[in-house]
Design a protein around this motif. Structure first.
Motif, PDB file in Angstrom:
ATOM      1  N   LEU A   1       0.841  -1.198   0.000  1.00 19.60           N
ATOM      2  CA  LEU A   1       0.000   0.000   0.000  1.00 19.60           C
ATOM      3  C   LEU A   1       0.874   1.245   0.000  1.00 19.60           C
ATOM      4  O   LEU A   1       1.937   1.272   0.621  1.00 19.60           O
ATOM      5  CB  LEU A   1      -0.894   0.011   1.252  1.00 19.60           C
ATOM      6  CG  LEU A   1      -1.731  -1.247   1.508  1.00 19.60           C
ATOM      7  CD1 LEU A   1      -2.566  -1.064   2.767  1.00 19.60           C
ATOM      8  CD2 LEU A   1      -2.624  -1.567   0.315  1.00 19.60           C
ATOM      9  N   SER A   2       0.400   2.282  -0.679  1.00 18.89           N
ATOM     10  CA  SER A   2       1.121   3.549  -0.619  1.00 18.89           C
ATOM     11  C   SER A   2       0.887   4.183   0.748  1.00 18.89           C
ATOM     12  O   SER A   2      -0.256   4.336   1.168  1.00 18.89           O
ATOM     13  CB  SER A   2       0.629   4.510  -1.704  1.00 18.89           C
ATOM     14  OG  SER A   2       1.277   5.756  -1.532  1.00 18.89           O
ATOM     15  N   PRO A   3       1.957   4.569   1.458  1.00 19.64           N
ATOM     16  CA  PRO A   3       1.760   5.200   2.761  1.00 19.64           C
ATOM     17  C   PRO A   3       1.296   6.650   2.641  1.00 19.64           C
ATOM     18  O   PRO A   3       0.823   7.233   3.615  1.00 19.64           O
ATOM     19  CB  PRO A   3       3.149   5.142   3.393  1.00 19.64           C
ATOM     20  CG  PRO A   3       4.094   5.094   2.238  1.00 19.64           C
ATOM     21  CD  PRO A   3       3.367   4.394   1.112  1.00 19.64           C
ATOM     22  N   LEU A   4       1.393   7.212   1.432  1.00 21.33           N
ATOM     23  CA  LEU A   4       1.204   8.655   1.250  1.00 21.33           C
ATOM     24  C   LEU A   4       0.374   8.941   0.008  1.00 21.33           C
ATOM     25  O   LEU A   4       0.400   8.171  -0.934  1.00 21.33           O
ATOM     26  CB  LEU A   4       2.565   9.322   0.997  1.00 21.33           C
ATOM     27  CG  LEU A   4       3.581   9.317   2.103  1.00 21.33           C
ATOM     28  CD1 LEU A   4       4.931   9.675   1.548  1.00 21.33           C
ATOM     29  CD2 LEU A   4       3.161  10.316   3.156  1.00 21.33           C
ATOM     30  N   PRO A   5      -0.290  10.101  -0.021  1.00 17.81           N
ATOM     31  CA  PRO A   5      -0.838  10.568  -1.289  1.00 17.81           C
ATOM     32  C   PRO A   5       0.276  11.241  -2.079  1.00 17.81           C
ATOM     33  O   PRO A   5       1.212  11.783  -1.475  1.00 17.81           O
ATOM     34  CB  PRO A   5      -1.890  11.591  -0.865  1.00 17.81           C
ATOM     35  CG  PRO A   5      -1.381  12.139   0.426  1.00 17.81           C
ATOM     36  CD  PRO A   5      -0.549  11.056   1.068  1.00 17.81           C
TER      37      PRO A   5
ATOM     38  N   VAL B   1      -1.541   8.756  -6.666  1.00 18.60           N
ATOM     39  CA  VAL B   1      -1.984   7.716  -5.731  1.00 18.60           C
ATOM     40  C   VAL B   1      -2.503   8.366  -4.456  1.00 18.60           C
ATOM     41  O   VAL B   1      -2.143   9.488  -4.120  1.00 18.60           O
ATOM     42  CB  VAL B   1      -0.857   6.708  -5.374  1.00 18.60           C
ATOM     43  CG1 VAL B   1      -0.452   5.888  -6.580  1.00 18.60           C
ATOM     44  CG2 VAL B   1       0.354   7.418  -4.779  1.00 18.60           C
ATOM     45  N   MET B   2      -3.337   7.622  -3.744  1.00 16.96           N
ATOM     46  CA  MET B   2      -3.873   8.034  -2.452  1.00 16.96           C
ATOM     47  C   MET B   2      -3.175   7.229  -1.364  1.00 16.96           C
ATOM     48  O   MET B   2      -2.739   6.106  -1.622  1.00 16.96           O
ATOM     49  CB  MET B   2      -5.359   7.697  -2.391  1.00 16.96           C
ATOM     50  CG  MET B   2      -6.291   8.872  -2.523  1.00 16.96           C
ATOM     51  SD  MET B   2      -5.957  10.113  -1.275  1.00 16.96           S
ATOM     52  CE  MET B   2      -6.373   9.232   0.238  1.00 16.96           C
ATOM     53  N   ALA B   3      -3.129   7.778  -0.147  1.00 13.87           N
ATOM     54  CA  ALA B   3      -2.621   7.002   0.982  1.00 13.87           C
ATOM     55  C   ALA B   3      -3.490   5.763   1.156  1.00 13.87           C
ATOM     56  O   ALA B   3      -4.714   5.850   1.065  1.00 13.87           O
ATOM     57  CB  ALA B   3      -2.642   7.847   2.250  1.00 13.87           C
ATOM     58  N   GLY B   4      -2.858   4.611   1.360  1.00 14.04           N
ATOM     59  CA  GLY B   4      -3.604   3.376   1.569  1.00 14.04           C
ATOM     60  C   GLY B   4      -3.988   2.665   0.282  1.00 14.04           C
ATOM     61  O   GLY B   4      -4.574   1.581   0.323  1.00 14.04           O
TER      62      GLY B   4
END
Lengths: 81, 323
Positions: free
Chosen positions: A7-11, A69-72
């Protein structure tokens, strides 16, 4: 074998390479280790490395280079042995 | 006694109401970007309204408490976890010495505020504890938090009282954000089409959005071609240097509008086509990269009415959280 999403931790903006002229960090199908950088997320003029977090094979990226991308948000799938 | 920083998050800083009265000599107000959520956090834990809190941007920190305290988390939706257990937002809760506070991924908004009873007790510089990062002063040693920092807590913390901000007094996160703007002083430098484009474009916030400014993309705003006056740069968006208000919007090269926020430089040579009204600066602070924004023109009366409405909302918040 199981599959795990990274998962991306950040936007921010997603990058596959450390800089525009380099090779990608990882190619789909490559083995990865937990502490290996798989991509960058750019936010506030900072480029943040995202680690694989698990050992396995990176099967697929779920977002395209330079996409937002979005966080999560899931960004890649790793197959764990 | 203190709070130990286990993980700092992305850009976690100590902020209060801000450092007022020095912008004319180049020192910006700094302070919490979303002043409403900041105030709510302090009221929830029974603090002085100007106590210093943590501002956590996009990614929360992990903290270890070395003393008992009352904590409240407000602002952007990044759910707190106490020793792994999810805790409510906009609600005070108790922590014990040895407890660990961490945060889920950001869901909506951009900046989360963490108030601790007693406040974060860093030195007051020019009347404020707020970090001014570009100036490398204020906050904790003039910088964002780092792993291993020990944040001192003020001694006069209040006893635990369970308080929660009523739903209608929490902040909303609309899909499309409407930001009200008073035009001027240099909007006359835009072409008619440029001015029209500014209001008719749905702007996307770029990842270049920090405490200094928020940069948007979506359209090109043409400036009138003119003979640049002596002292101004060569681009039509350049002016002879002028003072920049907080909230002012500049459009370097006519390409990407930038809203200046609380850590902005105090002047420069870009035409300011308008200024975001003070009542909407908190909403700007809570926008995420890739979110959509429209700008709406208001006049001075409407701007003052909006400020009054905001003040009434703050009064209701104070009333709802009074001990």
């Amino acid at each position: 074998m199981s599959r795990q999403q990274i998962l991306s931790p950040l936007p921010g903006t997603f990058y596959r390479r450390p800089n525009p002229t380099s090779e990608p960090y990882v190619t789909e199908g490559d083995p990865v280790t937990a502490d290996q950088t798989i991509c960058l997320i750019e936010i506030m003029k900072q480029f943040n490395e995202v680690k694989a977090g698990v050992n396995g094979k990176l099967v697929e990226f779920l977002v395209a280079n330079e996409d937002a991308v979005m966080a999560g948000q899931p960004i890649a799938i790793v197959e764990i042995e | 006694m203190a709070i130990k920083v286990i993980k700092p998050g992305l850009a976690t800083s100590i902020q209060d109401r801000g450092r007022w009265g020095y912008y004319h000599v180049g020192i910006p107000p700094s302070g919490a970007m979303d002043q409403y959520s900041f105030l709510a956090a302090n009221l929830l834990v029974g603090n002085d309204e100007n106590a210093a809190v943590l501002e956590c941007t996009y990614l929360g920190p992990e903290l270890e408490f070395q003393q008992n305290a009352v904590v409240a988390v407000t602002g952007a939706e990044m759910s707190p976890r106490l020793n792994g257990q999810e805790m409510p937002l906009w609600t005070s809760f108790e922590v014990r010495a040895g407890d660990r506070l961490s945060f889920d991924f950001l869901k909506r908004g951009a900046r989360t505020y963490v108030a601790v009873s007693g406040g974060i007790d860093v030195p007051i510089i020019l009347g404020s504890r707020s970090l001014y990062g570009l100036g490398a002063f204020g906050g904790f040693e003039g910088r964002n938090l780092q792993e291993g920092d020990l944040l001192p807590i003020g001694a006069n913390g209040s006893a635990f009282v369970e308080r929660s901000v009523p739903q209608d007094l929490r902040i909303a996160f609309p899909e499309l954000i409407e930001i009200r703007v008073m035009m001027g002083l240099y909007d006359y430098l835009l072409t008619e089409e440029g001015l029209k484009n500014f209001f008719e474009t749905t702007w996307t916030l770029t990842p270049v959005a920090d405490r200094i400014g928020f940069r948007y993309k979506g359209s090109e705003l043409r400036f009138i071609k003119r003979k640049q006056p002596f002292g101004a740069g060569s681009d039509p968006s350049n002016i002879v240097d002028a003072a920049y208000p907080i909230g002012s919007i500049q459009v370097p090269g006519g390409l990407e509008p930038i809203i200046l926020h609380r850590d902005a430089v105090s002047g420069g040579g870009y035409a300011m086509i308008g200024t975001v009204i003070s009542a909407d600066m908190d909403a700007v602070a809570q926008t995420q990269p890739n979110s959509k924004t429209r700008f709406i023109a208001v006049d001075l009366d409407q701007a003052l009415a909006a400020r009054q409405e905001r003040n009434q909302r703050i009064a209701r918040l104070r009333e709802a959280l009074a001990a």
